[in-house]
Write an enzyme that holds these catalytic residues in place. Structure first.
Site, short mmCIF file in Angstrom:
data_model
loop_
_atom_site.label_atom_id
_atom_site.label_comp_id
_atom_site.label_asym_id
_atom_site.label_seq_id
_atom_site.Cartn_x
_atom_site.Cartn_y
_atom_site.Cartn_z
N SER A 18 3.98 0.26 0.67
CA SER A 18 2.94 0.36 -0.62
C SER A 18 3.06 -1.15 -1.40
O SER A 18 4.07 -1.30 -1.98
CB SER A 18 3.40 1.66 -1.46
OG SER A 18 2.28 1.47 -2.72
N ASP A 85 -1.75 5.53 -7.82
CA ASP A 85 -2.30 6.61 -6.98
C ASP A 85 -1.43 6.95 -5.53
O ASP A 85 -0.88 7.95 -5.21
CB ASP A 85 -3.69 6.96 -6.61
CG ASP A 85 -4.62 6.87 -7.85
OD1 ASP A 85 -3.80 7.67 -8.83
OD2 ASP A 85 -5.68 6.89 -7.99
N GLU A 86 -1.36 5.69 -4.80
CA GLU A 86 -0.43 5.76 -3.77
C GLU A 86 1.02 6.05 -4.12
O GLU A 86 1.82 7.07 -3.39
CB GLU A 86 -0.32 4.22 -2.99
CG GLU A 86 -1.33 3.97 -2.28
CD GLU A 86 -1.07 2.59 -1.51
OE1 GLU A 86 -2.06 2.12 -0.45
OE2 GLU A 86 -0.27 1.80 -1.84
N LEU A 87 1.46 5.66 -5.24
CA LEU A 87 2.81 5.68 -5.55
C LEU A 87 3.12 7.26 -5.80
O LEU A 87 4.26 7.84 -5.37
CB LEU A 87 3.39 4.91 -6.87
CG LEU A 87 4.84 5.09 -7.25
CD1 LEU A 87 5.72 4.86 -6.23
CD2 LEU A 87 4.97 4.24 -8.41
N ILE A 90 3.10 9.19 -2.52
CA ILE A 90 4.48 8.79 -1.96
C ILE A 90 5.85 9.77 -2.49
O ILE A 90 6.55 10.41 -1.76
CB ILE A 90 4.97 7.49 -2.05
CG1 ILE A 90 3.80 6.80 -1.14
CG2 ILE A 90 6.26 7.31 -1.54
CD1 ILE A 90 4.00 5.11 -1.27
#
Length: 1027
Positions: A18, A85-87, A90
């Site tokens: 990421s 949003d990825e974080l 995750i």
């Protein structure tokens, strides 16, 4: 924490990165991708995915299908809602699926991420514009949480390439953290790892070096690998350096070449640091690199001390908490390297071995129906060696029971090549002399009681040091001095090596195969190469050889023929100069006339047809043992005056032997003389003193009238069932060291008074001495007195607890005055481990019996009696009784009395059991075997001990095994049983005793009211003169 209900995802990627593309994609991230690829790490790449304002389902799926994520937090990371949003996704996977996460702070401080401040915070605030409060809080929390995950900080590294290498190594290690199942369910592994864990002491920060030691094929490497697998997650730097004995390290091991040592260190450091071609230019590099690092290093199969000196010379080479584990067959290497914590890998038990075989052969832990017997035979032939069990089991997998049985002979006679290759390495590295010693053990001396050191004293072998070498290299075990044990597969390998010496059996060193020995003897093809023959006649039909069958084997030193009789078609004409002659059932009347026995050390010819050994006086300087037991035709013992080393002379059951020659007076090293059952023996030498003689057994020499007077140092004497009618005081008075005497079934009327001076006497057996009328002056050391069947016994005189007592059937007076009490008071007969038997001593009066029961303390006593005495205040019919609470304390002892009726059974071999039960729980269980102390050295005939009338069996013990037991809360139920028959216990009684100090004090105050008198024949003056 991964939820048990979470859906499972196929892991298509190792790592999901990421990142903010503009910050890292073209530089740092591209280098990281390349290095990952070189390590075989598969990374998700998002170039073909169109990025929007929110992450799409493709990215969510990619995160969930990756084993871990690496979050590259850069200055502009928070400027992208996509990244945020990825974080969030995750960290959701981390919580729900156990997804692993690593962080890298690239040109940004962790605190700026955690608190969203500075340039990073400004970018975050701009991204949050127009977003709901819920979204802002979700992003903020995600940044705070990820900043709290420990990671790498870019500014801490001077070299970006080194940092990338470190990150790749860490990820590689993390990907390997999943626990391996390779060693799951392995038989015995849990116990091995538990034992090793205590040696490793992982909770302490000290550097520790431990050894794993055992023979080839025992499973050392497997155990080490399982241990490595178990511990790897606790060590960032670790290395398993396998097969140091050979393989890729062989050319670098055990040499004195400096470059080779540098190469070996280079290999170790490359493995530990996961770097290739570390520049090692001196032998201090291991210390230089690892002195501040916590490392786990396993050095497997070390066979040279030089290896340890190069790879792990000192503990100071490694950082706190490091563990260095060394496996080897050679304990000497560990000791020389000052490794004190050594785990010895033992052979598995029979049941564990069978389970190992089943797992290998049947892929299950238990034996299939019908295979039980053959499987156990195979496991036994493998000697419980794990390697052998695995290899043989695999070779038999899928085969029928019939095929298993057919393969038994093959397994017994030849090693599987895989097994032999591993076992052979240890032998090949021995010196020539130690190899020769190994073959002696494998072919002749394995599992024997011979003194190998004496047997091989005339060879050029360094036996003492050689045996130590074989032991530390796990090729033999020496459980005690004269016992050498070698594993059956090593024995088989040694015999195979000898077999390969020549295609002609008669030209090999040792002959052990029955058929080959038969051919060599029948065809007289033996040569000077043969030094040992071991023939098991039970493995073949009987056959005969000529009297000159051994003529060609001039160097034969060790001859062992056993199992059944080997016939000789004519008189034996030739035997070489043997050191060992082991030939039971020897069929001829004598040894060859020209036989020269001067080299003999041990002669074993029991059950032979010998009438004599040899003529004249032979030089016998080495002879230590003669065994001629049950040679029923033996009429004469040769002159042994020159057998100056003889320690053992066994002539038991030589029923034709009349005389023991006077030449035994020269046997000053003789320790044991056994002549039991020599029924014609009449003549023995007298007035000799053999200083080393400790054991004389002449039980059953029924014509012997003179008392053997051979040694003042005698310890064990057995003259039972002879015609001796007197024990001369002049002889008995010399036995200052005697511990056991058997005078059973002889015509003595009294025991000499001087017996009281035998302060080491523990066992006195005088069964069936029917003329014996009194027992007086017995020593306080006595632990076992067996006077069963002494029907005329009327007087018994012991050192009692208080006062001194002599019990008779005549009217007697008590010791009434203080003067008399002092005069007879003495050390005590009080000893709770004593056993006394007066079975069928029917002349003892009721009064005498009462005093024996009341006044003496012992573990058990048996004597005639019609009822349980009144002193046993708790009495009941049958074999059980209940004692009410409140009558005893936690420290109380008890005395019990059982009334037994005649059953025609032998009481002496009965086992009496007393169970004490409280609240339905057994609080104590005591066993009494009245004959358990019958000496190993004294042969006692128990067949005449059927009780002729009612008898009492009295014994004592503690109420509770454990003093913590609450003794006051409930009743105690006593239950008695007897091996003869429970029904013969017709009454029982129990007396609760006070503690011994109080009891002793009370006894001193009470006058004696029993039949106690001072002996009238000057007993006290004799006692003073003897003690």
């Amino acid at each position: 924490m991964a939820s048990s209900s979470s859906p499972a995802y196929v892991k298509r990627f190792h790592v999901f990165p990421s990142f903010h593309g503009a910050d890292v994609r073209r530089g740092f991230l591209s280098h990281l991708h390349n290095f990952f690829a070189s390590k075989g790490i598969k990374t998700f790449k998002d170039q073909e995915i169109e990025r929007g304002n929110t992450i799409g389902p493709e990215l969510v799926k990619a995160i969930r299908e990756s084993r871990m994520s690496i979050v590259l937090l850069s200055t502009n990371y928070a400027s992208s809602s996509w990244c945020l949003d990825e974080l969030v996704e995750i960290l959701r996977c981390k919580e729900d699926l156990g997804h692993m996460v690593m962080t890298l702070f690239y040109n940004v401080d962790p605190s700026s991420v955690r608190k969203q401040k500075g340039d990073f915070g400004s970018a975050f605030m701009k991204t949050c514009e127009g977003k709901t409060e819920e979204v802002k809080q979700r992003w903020s929390k995600a940044l705070t949480d990820v900043a709290n995950i420990e990671g790498e900080h870019y500014i801490n590294w001077a070299n970006e390439a080194d940092m990338i290498k470190k990150i790749a190594t860490d990820i590689s290690n993390k990907l390997n953290l999943s626990p391996s199942r390779d060693f799951e369910g392995m038989v015995g592994m849990k116990a091995h790892l538990t034992n090793l864990n205590s040696l490793l002491c992982l909770e302490c920060d000290d550097v520790k070096m431990i050894g794993i030691w055992g023979p080839a094929g025992i499973g050392k490497t497997t155990i080490a690998r399982a241990l490595y697998n178990l511990l790897s997650s606790d060590f960032r730097l670790r290395c398993f350096m396998g097969n140091l004995r050979g393989g890729s390290y062989k050319s670098k091991v055990g040499v004195d070449d400096y470059e080779s040592k540098l190469d070996l260190q280079n290999i170790l450091l490359s493995k530990v640091l996961s770097q290739r071609d570390i520049g090692v230019d001196h032998l201090g590099m291991v210390k230089q690199w690892l002195k501040d690092q916590k490392v786990l290093i396993i050095l497997d199969d070390v066979d040279d001390l030089e290896q340890l000196e190069v790879l792990a010379k000192e503990l100071s080479w490694f950082g706190y908490g490091s563990r260095i584990i060394v496996t080897t067959e050679d304990k000497k290497i560990l000791v020389a390297h000052m490794i004190n914590d050594i785990y010895h890998v033992e052979f598995p038990s029979d049941e564990e071995a069978l389970e190992m075989l089943c797992l290998s052969a049947f892929k299950q832990r238990s034996v299939p129906d019908g295979f039980e017997e053959v499987a156990r035979k195979v496991a036994k032939l493998c000697g419980n060696l794990p390697l052998g069990l695995s290899v043989v089991g695999s070779s038999l997998r899928g085969e029928s029971k019939e095929e298993w049985e057919l393969q038994l002979s093959r397994i017994e006679s030849s090693l599987d090549r895989k097994v032999e290759d591993i076992l052979r390495v240890g032998y090949d590295r021995l010196s020539k002399k130690d190899q020769s010693l190994f073959l002696h053990m494998a072919c002749f001396f394995n599992n024997t009681s011979y003194d190998v050191r004496s047997m091989l004293a005339d060879s050029n072998l360094d036996v003492e040091n050689g045996l130590k070498t074989l032991a530390v290299k796990s090729l033999v075990q020496i459980p005690y001095h004269n016992r050498i044990e070698m594993h059956s597969l090593l024995e088989q390998m040694g015999r195979q090596i000898v077999h390969e010496q020549s295609d002609e059996p008669g030209k090999r060193q040792f002959l052990v195969e029955p058929q080959e020995i038969r051919d060599v003897l029948a065809n007289k093809t033996g040569t000077g190469s043969v030094i040992g023959i071991s023939l098991d006649m039970s493995k073949m039909d009987e056959f005969s050889v000529s009297g000159r069958a051994f003529e060609g084997m001039r160097n034969l030193r060790f001859l062992r023929i056993y199992g059944s009789q080997l016939g000789i078609s004519e008189e034996m004409e030739y035997l070489p100069r043997l050191r060992l002659l082991w030939w039971p059932y020897y069929p001829r009347k004598r040894l060859p006339q020209k036989f020269q026995p001067e080299c003999l050390i041990r002669l074993f010819m029991s059950f032979s047809n010998l009438e004599k050994l040899w003529d004249g006086i032979q030089p016998l300087p080495n002879l230590e043992e003669i065994h001629l037991e049950f040679s029923a035709k033996l009429k004469e013992i040769p002159n042994l005056s020159k057998a100056t080393s003889l320690k053992t002379l066994y002539l038991k059951g030589c029923t034709s032997l009349v005389e023991l020659p006077c030449s035994i007076q020269n046997l000053h090293k003789l320790e044991k003389l056994k002549m039991n059952g020599c029924v014609k023996l009449r003549v023995i030498p007298t007035n000799i003193n053999l200083a080393s003689l400790e054991e004389v057994k002449m039980n059953g020499c029924s014509r012997l009238r003179s008392f053997p007077d051979f040694s003042s140092n005698i310890k064990h004497l057995d003259v039972g069932n002879t015609s001796i009618e007197d024990v001369p005081a002049s002889v008995a008075g010399r036995w200052s060291r005697v511990t056991e005497i058997n005078l059973s079934n002889i015509g003595i009327k009294k025991i000499p008074d001087c017996i009281i001076g035998l302060l080491h006497l523990t066992d006195l057996i005088i069964r069936n001495c029917r003329k014996l009328e009194s027992l007086q002056s017995l020593p306080p050391s006595l632990l076992k007195l067996d006077a069963a069947g002494c029907g005329s016994l009327k007087s018994v005189c012991f050192w009692l607890y208080e006062p001194r007592a002599c019990i008779t059937v005549n009217d007697s007076k008590c010791v009434k005055s203080e003067k008399d009490t002092k005069r007879v008071s003495s050390p005590t007969f009080y000893n709770p481990i004593r056993e006394v038997s007066f079975l069928n001593c029917l002349s003892l009066s009721e009064e005498a019996r009462r005093v024996i029961i009341q006044r003496w303390a012992y573990m058990s006593v048996s004597l005639p009696g019609k009822q349980v005495p009144a002193d046993f205040t708790h009495k009941a019919k049958g074999n059980s009784i209940t004692i009410s609470s409140g009558t005893f304390s936690v420290s109380s002892r008890f005395k019990a009395c059982l009334l037994l009726t005649p059953t025609g059974q032998v009481l002496d071999i009965a086992r009496v059991v007393c169970r004490l039960i409280s609240k339905r729980v057994i609080i104590n269980e005591l066993e009494y075997c009245p004959s358990a102390r019958l000496s190993r050295c004294l042969e006692v005939d128990a067949t005449t001990s059927e009780i002729l009338t009612e008898h009492l069996f009295v014994f004592s013990g503690s109420l509770f095994k454990c003093v913590e037991v609450d003794a006051t809360t409930s009743d105690i139920f006593f239950e008695f049983s007897c091996d003869v028959n429970d029904a013969n216990i017709i009454e029982c009684g129990v007396q609760i005793l006070r503690d011994e100090v109080e009891s002793s004090s009370r006894k001193r105050k009470e006058p004696s009211d029993g039949a106690v008198e001072v002996c009238k024949d000057g007993w006290w003056s004799r006692l003073k003169s003897l003690v």
